[in-house]
Scaffold this motif. Structure first.
Motif, PDB file in Angstrom:
ATOM      1  N   GLU A 135      -5.163   6.135 -16.804  1.00 25.95           N
ATOM      2  CA  GLU A 135      -4.985   5.792 -15.406  1.00 25.95           C
ATOM      3  C   GLU A 135      -4.977   4.285 -15.214  1.00 25.95           C
ATOM      4  O   GLU A 135      -5.602   3.538 -15.986  1.00 25.95           O
ATOM      5  N   VAL A 136      -4.251   3.848 -14.198  1.00 24.71           N
ATOM      6  CA  VAL A 136      -4.365   2.475 -13.687  1.00 24.71           C
ATOM      7  C   VAL A 136      -4.722   2.607 -12.216  1.00 24.71           C
ATOM      8  O   VAL A 136      -4.054   3.325 -11.468  1.00 24.71           O
ATOM      9  N   VAL A 154       3.503  -3.676  -8.966  1.00 27.65           N
ATOM     10  CA  VAL A 154       2.730  -3.172 -10.107  1.00 27.65           C
ATOM     11  C   VAL A 154       2.930  -1.671 -10.263  1.00 27.65           C
ATOM     12  O   VAL A 154       3.173  -1.158 -11.361  1.00 27.65           O
ATOM     13  N   ALA A 155       2.836  -0.950  -9.155  1.00 28.62           N
ATOM     14  CA  ALA A 155       2.985   0.507  -9.202  1.00 28.62           C
ATOM     15  C   ALA A 155       4.387   0.919  -9.652  1.00 28.62           C
ATOM     16  O   ALA A 155       4.559   1.920 -10.372  1.00 28.62           O
ATOM     17  N   GLU A 156       5.402   0.161  -9.264  1.00 31.45           N
ATOM     18  CA  GLU A 156       6.778   0.507  -9.623  1.00 31.45           C
ATOM     19  C   GLU A 156       7.007   0.445 -11.131  1.00 31.45           C
ATOM     20  O   GLU A 156       7.732   1.279 -11.696  1.00 31.45           O
ATOM     21  N   ALA A 214      -2.365   5.409 -10.589  1.00 35.98           N
ATOM     22  CA  ALA A 214      -1.270   5.863 -11.431  1.00 35.98           C
ATOM     23  C   ALA A 214      -1.852   6.591 -12.632  1.00 35.98           C
ATOM     24  O   ALA A 214      -2.813   6.112 -13.251  1.00 35.98           O
ATOM     25  N   SER A 215      -1.305   7.743 -12.966  1.00 34.87           N
ATOM     26  CA  SER A 215      -1.897   8.588 -14.005  1.00 34.87           C
ATOM     27  C   SER A 215      -0.835   9.085 -14.976  1.00 34.87           C
ATOM     28  O   SER A 215       0.306   9.380 -14.590  1.00 34.87           O
ATOM     29  N   TYR A 216      -1.242   9.202 -16.264  1.00 35.39           N
ATOM     30  CA  TYR A 216      -0.346   9.699 -17.311  1.00 35.39           C
ATOM     31  C   TYR A 216      -1.175  10.551 -18.264  1.00 35.39           C
ATOM     32  O   TYR A 216      -2.249  10.155 -18.717  1.00 35.39           O
ATOM     33  N   LEU A 241      -8.187  -1.251 -14.663  1.00 35.45           N
ATOM     34  CA  LEU A 241      -8.266  -1.718 -13.284  1.00 35.45           C
ATOM     35  C   LEU A 241      -7.393  -2.953 -13.115  1.00 35.45           C
ATOM     36  O   LEU A 241      -7.475  -3.908 -13.902  1.00 35.45           O
ATOM     37  N   ALA A 242      -6.542  -2.908 -12.093  1.00 34.33           N
ATOM     38  CA  ALA A 242      -5.618  -4.009 -11.809  1.00 34.33           C
ATOM     39  C   ALA A 242      -6.039  -4.711 -10.528  1.00 34.33           C
ATOM     40  O   ALA A 242      -6.307  -4.061  -9.515  1.00 34.33           O
TER      41      ALA A 242
END
Length: 378
Positions: free
Chosen positions: A121-122, A44-46, A68-70, A80-81
């Motif tokens: 964010e995730v 997921v992070a990739e 993870a942030s953008y 939220l995952a």
């Protein structure tokens, strides 16, 4: 402005459909249980990293959590995952779709982050299925920088509002004394009898409990041989109630049943919490109205059979997040006759219908986050 931004969001999501479906299928084919989701969380992070998100993993000392942030806008939205599977049932709760929808919604929203003044964010949250991963993250300081948190959960049909029970998760153990069941039964202390007495007490107690309360569990160890008095028995039990306050009162009554088993047999009782208590949900109603309108604009239908809609009562550690952060947790239908935590439901979480659910969920979440941000940003 909002309609123009939403068109950009939907177009970005459509451009990554193939990646999202591949991610969902990858997670589904390689299920990992709570706290062991090493390959799943990495996958997921990739995908997020490949689309410009800055990824922190491990996160707050938890190996299978990530952040993870953008972007750098003033209003922060957190998708939220979840990616843990069920022992023996794989992704029979559809967490593969939860992750893919969160990733899709976040990447789609990143398209307009600058224009909308957003930070996107995730947060990858391990061990939702009884492990309380979000609660552990909360205790370590996660989520507190979010202005709004959201996720969507697969179910047989669409239901906008989550109404989960508060829940306690216990590991229950009785320790007795082994003995030959025929030659020396009087020398034994039967730990299995203790468990049977407790379960009988709970069964009788249910008649006096409110109709919405749930008490259920399984015995995971009952003994080793029919000709040996069982020396140890173990089980996992859940207690659910409408609120945390009601839950605390109920716990005492259920624990008394387990104590009765120990008292009657002489076995020693040990009850160990498997996680912190899950709280009831505090839904951001205004945000949920936006989600409902966005989902309907995509063709989703909330006029469903109430009998099929009760997945929204399932407990979730998202409830604990919602006690501190404005949040929603809608349920999105995958169709068919199966329900969550059945092998047939796992099968329903891949294939053409599930892929449409993924597209709709990712878009509806992104649109909702955009609506909330534009409405509330200072």
């Amino acid at each position: 402005m909002s309609s123009e931004l939403k068109e950009r969001v939907q177009a970005r999501r459509a451009a990554i459909d193939t990646e999202l479906i591949a991610l969902s299928n990858q997670l589904h084919a390689d299920p990992e249980v709570g706290w062991q989701e090493h390959r799943s969380s990495a996958a997921v992070a990739e995908v997020l990293a490949a689309h410009g998100f800055a990824v922190e993993q491990p996160y707050l000392g938890l190996d299978t959590a990530f952040r993870a942030s953008y972007g750098s806008g003033a209003f922060t939205v957190g998708f939220l995952a979840e990616y843990d599977a069920l022992p023996g049932l794989g992704h029979a709760c559809g967490h593969n779709l939860i992750s893919a929808m969160a990733v899709g919604g976040a990447i789609a929203l990143s398209e307009v982050a600058d224009a909308a003044g957003l930070t996107v964010e995730v947060i990858g949250t391990p061990a939702e299925e009884g492990g309380g991963g979000k609660i552990e993250l909360l205790e370590r300081g996660a989520f507190r920088e979010l202005d709004f948190a959201l996720m969507a959960h697969p179910a047989p049909v669409d239901v906008a509002e989550a109404r989960p029970f508060a829940v306690t998760h216990w590991h229950v153990q009785y320790d007795g004394k082994a003995a030959h069941a025929a030659a020396y039964p009087e020398r034994g202390v039967n730990a299995n009898d203790a468990f049977l007495i407790a379960q009988l007490g709970i069964s009788l107690l249910r008649q006096q409990l409110p109709g919405s309360v749930r008490v259920h569990g399984v015995q995971t160890r009952g003994g080793e041989a029919p000709n040996a008095i069982p020396e140890r028995t173990e089980g996992r039990w859940y207690v659910r109630a409408e609120t945390m306050e009601q839950l605390l009162d109920l716990e005492t009554r259920v624990l008394n049943c387990f104590e009765a088993g120990a008292l009657a047999t002489g076995a020693k009782l040990t009850v160990t919490p498997e996680s912190a208590r899950y709280a009831e949900m505090r839904t951001d109603e205004a945000a949920l109205d936006h989600y409902r309108a966005n989902a309907m604009a995509l063709g989703r239908n909330f006029d469903v059979d109430p009998v099929a809609a009760t997945m929204n009562r399932a407990s979730t550690d998202m409830g604990n997040v919602s006690q501190l952060i404005n949040a929603i947790h809608p349920y999105i239908g995958v169709g068919g006759d199966a329900s969550n935590h059945q092998l047939e439901f796992a099968a329903a979480c891949v294939g053409p219908a599930a892929e449409q659910t993924l597209r709709d969920g990712a878009t509806a979440l992104a649109w909702t986050a955009l609506d909330v941000a534009l409405e509330r940003a200072v």
